[in-house]
Design a protein around this motif. Structure first.
Motif, mmCIF file in Angstrom:
data_model
loop_
_atom_site.group_PDB
_atom_site.id
_atom_site.type_symbol
_atom_site.label_atom_id
_atom_site.label_comp_id
_atom_site.label_asym_id
_atom_site.label_seq_id
_atom_site.Cartn_x
_atom_site.Cartn_y
_atom_site.Cartn_z
ATOM 1 N N ARG A 143 0.813 -1.223 0.000
ATOM 2 C CA ARG A 143 0.000 0.000 0.000
ATOM 3 C C ARG A 143 0.842 1.267 0.000
ATOM 4 O O ARG A 143 0.329 2.354 -0.216
ATOM 5 N N LEU A 144 2.143 1.131 0.334
ATOM 6 C CA LEU A 144 3.024 2.294 0.506
ATOM 7 C C LEU A 144 2.452 3.220 1.583
ATOM 8 O O LEU A 144 2.353 4.436 1.407
ATOM 9 N N GLU A 145 2.103 2.634 2.715
ATOM 10 C CA GLU A 145 1.559 3.383 3.849
ATOM 11 C C GLU A 145 2.294 2.995 5.123
ATOM 12 O O GLU A 145 2.709 1.838 5.293
ATOM 13 N N LEU A 146 2.414 3.962 6.033
ATOM 14 C CA LEU A 146 3.088 3.750 7.309
ATOM 15 C C LEU A 146 2.169 4.256 8.412
ATOM 16 O O LEU A 146 1.623 5.355 8.323
ATOM 17 N N THR A 147 1.994 3.445 9.466
ATOM 18 C CA THR A 147 1.102 3.844 10.561
ATOM 19 C C THR A 147 1.822 3.734 11.895
ATOM 20 O O THR A 147 2.727 2.913 12.079
ATOM 21 N N HIS A 148 1.385 4.582 12.813
ATOM 22 C CA HIS A 148 1.840 4.515 14.214
ATOM 23 C C HIS A 148 0.703 5.040 15.060
ATOM 24 O O HIS A 148 0.277 6.186 14.904
ATOM 25 N N GLY A 149 0.183 4.187 15.938
ATOM 26 C CA GLY A 149 -1.010 4.563 16.683
ATOM 27 C C GLY A 149 -2.173 4.756 15.734
ATOM 28 O O GLY A 149 -2.453 3.890 14.894
ATOM 29 N N ASN A 150 -2.829 5.903 15.825
ATOM 30 C CA ASN A 150 -3.949 6.213 14.945
ATOM 31 C C ASN A 150 -3.552 7.075 13.754
ATOM 32 O O ASN A 150 -4.414 7.531 12.999
ATOM 33 N N GLU A 151 -2.257 7.327 13.586
ATOM 34 C CA GLU A 151 -1.777 8.198 12.518
ATOM 35 C C GLU A 151 -1.307 7.372 11.322
ATOM 36 O O GLU A 151 -0.783 6.264 11.478
ATOM 37 N N LEU A 152 -1.485 7.938 10.128
ATOM 38 C CA LEU A 152 -1.088 7.264 8.890
ATOM 39 C C LEU A 152 -0.483 8.281 7.934
ATOM 40 O O LEU A 152 -0.970 9.409 7.810
ATOM 41 N N VAL A 153 0.592 7.874 7.247
ATOM 42 C CA VAL A 153 1.171 8.707 6.188
ATOM 43 C C VAL A 153 1.380 7.840 4.949
ATOM 44 O O VAL A 153 1.610 6.628 5.049
ATOM 45 N N SER A 154 1.284 8.468 3.776
ATOM 46 C CA SER A 154 1.574 7.803 2.515
ATOM 47 C C SER A 154 3.043 7.995 2.175
ATOM 48 O O SER A 154 3.649 9.022 2.522
ATOM 49 N N LEU A 155 3.622 7.019 1.497
ATOM 50 C CA LEU A 155 5.041 7.025 1.186
ATOM 51 C C LEU A 155 5.278 6.906 -0.313
ATOM 52 O O LEU A 155 4.435 6.379 -1.039
ATOM 53 N N THR A 156 6.432 7.394 -0.754
ATOM 54 C CA THR A 156 6.889 7.049 -2.090
ATOM 55 C C THR A 156 7.531 5.662 -2.024
ATOM 56 O O THR A 156 7.803 5.131 -0.946
ATOM 57 N N LYS A 157 7.780 5.082 -3.182
ATOM 58 C CA LYS A 157 8.400 3.752 -3.211
ATOM 59 C C LYS A 157 9.767 3.775 -2.539
ATOM 60 O O LYS A 157 10.106 2.867 -1.772
ATOM 61 N N LYS A 158 10.569 4.806 -2.795
ATOM 62 C CA LYS A 158 11.906 4.865 -2.213
ATOM 63 C C LYS A 158 11.845 5.096 -0.711
ATOM 64 O O LYS A 158 12.641 4.526 0.047
#
Length: 237
Positions: A143-158
């Motif tokens: 998904r190229l997503e990173l989560t911690h707790g209730n927070e989520l950010v989208s990532l590039t492939k690199k």
């Protein structure tokens, strides 16, 4: 409703494709600014892209590589260039299929539906989603997503590649050489500055998740991930 993005500078062809595809219940978005293809892609997050080879400013191969740095959504080339090398180039740059002009609309729709089924529907791989997780920090690799707790950010492939390496080595150091090798996965040369830029971006993404000073620079060696349970007083670069 699934969204199809068409990147084709011949407006007549693009509008005819749009009209035909919309008859089957899909939403279609046409690209009009061919210098900002990735901005539009990121904004609409299409389920599939139809991409021409000959485009203003940058060709379709370039844009396909950019898309692949962010997403694994299906990409189908549509082009009047019918040479074998053109098709090889498309596939080598990340395309899923190649359709030559003039094309039959029935064939185009069949290929679109086939790719959508393979990516999202009945033919999608039946396996658990791959994720890497340490101390409450979870990377969803596909998904190229990173989560911690209730927070989520989208990532590039690199960015995702770097975070995956840091998580896999945690709490050990990931060497610069290993990270550069990880980033050099598309046969495009990646230099030291590229790694530095992406490490800075990774730090910002982790800050958005509330993780300050989460990436430590180990001078002359590489980088180490620090999560709340293991944060030390080590000097940050």
């Amino acid at each position: 409703m699934q969204t199809i993005m068409i990147v084709e500078d011949d407006y007549k062809i693009a509008s005819l494709l749009q009209s035909h595809i919309e008859r089957y219940g899909y939403q279609v978005v046409l690209t009009t600014d061919f210098e900002r293809v990735m901005e539009q892609f990121t904004s609409i997050q299409p389920d599939l892209v139809l991409l021409d080879v000959n485009l203003p400013s940058y060709d379709g191969y370039y844009w396909c590589r950019q898309i692949r740095n962010h997403s694994i959504c299906p990409v189908l080339f549509i082009s009047a260039r019918a040479g074998e090398m053109d098709q090889i180039m498309a596939l080598e740059n990340g395309a899923d299929d190649y359709i030559t002009k003039p094309f039959d609309y029935g064939v185009v729709m069949a290929k679109i539906r086939s790719q959508l089924r393979r990516a999202y529907g009945e033919y999608a791989t039946r396996q658990e989603e791959r994720l890497v997780q340490k101390e409450g920090l979870t990377l969803y690799v596909e998904r190229l997503e990173l989560t911690h707790g209730n927070e989520l950010v989208s990532l590039t492939k690199k960015e995702a590649d770097i975070i995956e390496s840091l998580l896999e080595r945690y709490p050990r150091v990931a060497s610069r050489e290993a990270l550069l090798e990880k980033l050099w996965d598309d046969q495009t040369f990646v230099d030291e500055n590229t790694l530095n830029v992406n490490i800075t971006r990774v730090r910002k993404k982790l800050q958005e998740l509330g993780l300050e000073q989460a990436v430590e620079t180990v001078r002359g060696i590489g980088y180490r991930l620090h999560l709340p349970e293991t944060t030390t007083g080590s000097e940050r670069a």
